[in-house]
Design a protein around this motif. Structure first.
Motif, PDB file in Angstrom:
ATOM      1  N   GLU A  74       1.039  -1.087  -0.079  1.00 25.44           N
ATOM      2  CA  GLU A  74       0.089   0.015  -0.081  1.00 25.44           C
ATOM      3  C   GLU A  74       0.758   1.075   0.006  1.00 25.44           C
ATOM      4  N   ILE A  75       2.026   1.267   0.747  1.00 25.78           N
ATOM      5  CA  ILE A  75       3.007   2.432   0.601  1.00 25.78           C
ATOM      6  C   ILE A  75       3.488   2.620  -0.662  1.00 25.78           C
ATOM      7  N   ARG A  76       3.867   1.286  -1.424  1.00 22.81           N
ATOM      8  CA  ARG A  76       4.292   1.750  -2.532  1.00 22.81           C
ATOM      9  C   ARG A  76       3.392   2.265  -3.452  1.00 22.81           C
ATOM     10  N   ALA A  77       2.069   1.865  -3.574  1.00 23.44           N
ATOM     11  CA  ALA A  77       0.825   2.470  -4.383  1.00 23.44           C
ATOM     12  C   ALA A  77       0.816   3.786  -3.778  1.00 23.44           C
ATOM     13  N   ASN A  78       0.998   4.264  -2.851  1.00 28.79           N
ATOM     14  CA  ASN A  78       0.823   5.505  -2.345  1.00 28.79           C
ATOM     15  C   ASN A  78       1.756   6.377  -2.798  1.00 28.79           C
ATOM     16  N   ARG A  79       3.095   5.937  -2.705  1.00 27.55           N
ATOM     17  CA  ARG A  79       4.044   6.932  -3.417  1.00 27.55           C
ATOM     18  C   ARG A  79       3.930   7.149  -4.788  1.00 27.55           C
ATOM     19  N   LEU A  80       3.614   6.018  -5.427  1.00 31.91           N
ATOM     20  CA  LEU A  80       3.584   6.175  -6.886  1.00 31.91           C
ATOM     21  C   LEU A  80       2.315   7.241  -7.397  1.00 31.91           C
ATOM     22  N   ALA A  81       1.408   6.841  -6.658  1.00 29.03           N
ATOM     23  CA  ALA A  81       0.240   8.130  -6.728  1.00 29.03           C
ATOM     24  C   ALA A  81       0.333   9.300  -6.629  1.00 29.03           C
ATOM     25  N   SER A  82       1.401   9.463  -5.503  1.00 29.81           N
ATOM     26  CA  SER A  82       1.459  11.052  -4.824  1.00 29.81           C
ATOM     27  C   SER A  82       2.419  11.672  -6.072  1.00 29.81           C
ATOM     28  N   ALA A  83       3.574  10.752  -6.485  1.00 32.73           N
ATOM     29  CA  ALA A  83       4.431  11.181  -7.585  1.00 32.73           C
ATOM     30  C   ALA A  83       3.450  11.476  -8.780  1.00 32.73           C
ATOM     31  N   HIS A  84       2.768  10.935  -9.275  1.00 35.42           N
ATOM     32  CA  HIS A  84       1.953  10.701 -10.504  1.00 35.42           C
ATOM     33  C   HIS A  84       0.964  11.989 -10.596  1.00 35.42           C
ATOM     34  N   PHE A  85       0.017  12.132  -9.309  1.00 34.49           N
ATOM     35  CA  PHE A  85      -0.984  13.223  -9.510  1.00 34.49           C
ATOM     36  C   PHE A  85      -0.423  14.377  -8.946  1.00 34.49           C
ATOM     37  N   GLY A  86       0.624  14.492  -8.300  1.00 33.35           N
ATOM     38  CA  GLY A  86       1.186  15.818  -8.002  1.00 33.35           C
ATOM     39  C   GLY A  86       0.283  16.872  -7.194  1.00 33.35           C
ATOM     40  N   LYS A  87       0.009  18.053  -8.051  1.00 35.45           N
ATOM     41  CA  LYS A  87      -0.733  18.937  -7.662  1.00 35.45           C
ATOM     42  C   LYS A  87      -2.289  18.562  -7.796  1.00 35.45           C
ATOM     43  N   GLU A  88      -2.606  17.583  -8.543  1.00 33.19           N
ATOM     44  CA  GLU A  88      -3.894  17.055  -8.609  1.00 33.19           C
ATOM     45  C   GLU A  88      -4.310  16.168  -7.649  1.00 33.19           C
ATOM     46  N   LEU A  89      -3.348  15.829  -6.643  1.00 32.55           N
ATOM     47  CA  LEU A  89      -3.797  14.733  -5.575  1.00 32.55           C
ATOM     48  C   LEU A  89      -4.909  15.362  -4.745  1.00 32.55           C
ATOM     49  N   ALA A  90      -5.695  14.134  -4.568  1.00 34.77           N
ATOM     50  CA  ALA A  90      -6.972  14.813  -3.650  1.00 34.77           C
ATOM     51  C   ALA A  90      -6.733  15.395  -2.459  1.00 34.77           C
ATOM     52  N   GLU A  91      -7.433  16.222  -2.122  1.00 26.74           N
ATOM     53  CA  GLU A  91      -7.365  16.908  -0.646  1.00 26.74           C
ATOM     54  C   GLU A  91      -7.421  15.760   0.439  1.00 26.74           C
ATOM     55  N   GLY A  92      -6.380  15.848   1.492  1.00 30.95           N
ATOM     56  CA  GLY A  92      -6.509  14.708   2.180  1.00 30.95           C
ATOM     57  C   GLY A  92      -5.786  13.470   2.001  1.00 30.95           C
ATOM     58  N   GLU A 112      -2.782  12.205   1.657  1.00 27.72           N
ATOM     59  CA  GLU A 112      -1.619  11.795   2.335  1.00 27.72           C
ATOM     60  C   GLU A 112      -1.963  11.450   3.665  1.00 27.72           C
ATOM     61  N   LYS A 113      -3.005  11.746   4.223  1.00 31.73           N
ATOM     62  CA  LYS A 113      -3.684  11.696   5.694  1.00 31.73           C
ATOM     63  C   LYS A 113      -4.199  10.168   5.586  1.00 31.73           C
ATOM     64  N   ARG A 114      -4.837  10.056   4.537  1.00 29.18           N
ATOM     65  CA  ARG A 114      -5.763   8.775   4.664  1.00 29.18           C
ATOM     66  C   ARG A 114      -4.855   7.426   3.852  1.00 29.18           C
ATOM     67  N   PHE A 115      -4.036   7.955   2.978  1.00 26.83           N
ATOM     68  CA  PHE A 115      -3.209   6.892   2.285  1.00 26.83           C
ATOM     69  C   PHE A 115      -1.494   7.244   2.557  1.00 26.83           C
ATOM     70  N   PRO A 116      -1.109   7.218   3.640  1.00 25.95           N
ATOM     71  CA  PRO A 116       0.594   7.455   3.870  1.00 25.95           C
ATOM     72  C   PRO A 116       1.414   6.909   2.992  1.00 25.95           C
ATOM     73  N   SER A 117       2.713   7.576   2.733  1.00 28.18           N
ATOM     74  CA  SER A 117       3.468   7.137   1.648  1.00 28.18           C
ATOM     75  C   SER A 117       4.665   6.751   2.708  1.00 28.18           C
ATOM     76  N   LYS A 118       4.811   6.781   3.828  1.00 28.56           N
ATOM     77  CA  LYS A 118       5.900   6.576   4.797  1.00 28.56           C
ATOM     78  C   LYS A 118       5.352   5.709   5.774  1.00 28.56           C
ATOM     79  N   VAL A 119       6.330   4.421   6.331  1.00 25.39           N
ATOM     80  CA  VAL A 119       5.587   3.900   7.299  1.00 25.39           C
ATOM     81  C   VAL A 119       5.848   4.636   8.815  1.00 25.39           C
TER      82      VAL A 119
END
Length: 139
Positions: A112-130, A132-139
């Motif tokens: 899940e962390i892998r998916a969150n990191r990839l999604a964060s990098a891919h969507f950047g400024k278009e990332l949904a509000e909140g 990173e809180k719901r889908f953490p990219s670090k343990v």
């Protein structure tokens, strides 16, 4: 109807989005080669971050995380399902989730962390509000 295609899925390119009554309440899953499946119980306001997270799994299938392609017998799709999909599923499965390899909070499980990191990098400024809180990219 147990499966319904969502017209014009937001921010997602190259993968189909479906709503299904077969999934548990609030659940979602990415099945590369088929699409992203969302439980019909997920409210519309919560769709965007969930779709982005599941799209992160799709990106893991396409290119891996930091160049780490999961392959099995040379196949990217087999590699994804065996090395990413099954461990993620087993982490959610009562009985199996108590084994050392699959133990832990699903939100913090390595797949899940892998998916969150990839999604964060891919969507950047278009990332949904909140996101990173719901889908953490670090343990």
């Amino acid at each position: 109807m147990f499966l319904q295609r969502i017209p014009n899925p937001p921010l997602v390119h190259g993968i189909r989005i479906f709503r299904s009554s077969w999934l548990a309440k609030g659940a979602a899953i990415c099945l590369p080669g088929l699409g992203v499946f969302l439980s019909k119980t997920i409210p519309l306001f919560a769709e965007k971050p969930i779709i982005q997270h599941e799209y992160g799994h799709y990106l893991d299938y396409l290119r891996g995380c930091e160049g780490d392609h999961k392959r099995f017998l040379g196949s990217r799709i087999l590699g994804f399902y065996l090395k990413i999909g099954l461990p993620s599923l087993f982490n959610l499965t009562p009985g199996l989730r108590h084994l050392p390899w699959f133990r832990g909070d699903h939100r913090l499980f390595w797949t899940e962390i892998r998916a969150n990191r990839l999604a964060s990098a891919h969507f950047g400024k278009e990332l949904a509000e909140g996101f990173e809180k719901r889908f953490p990219s670090k343990v």
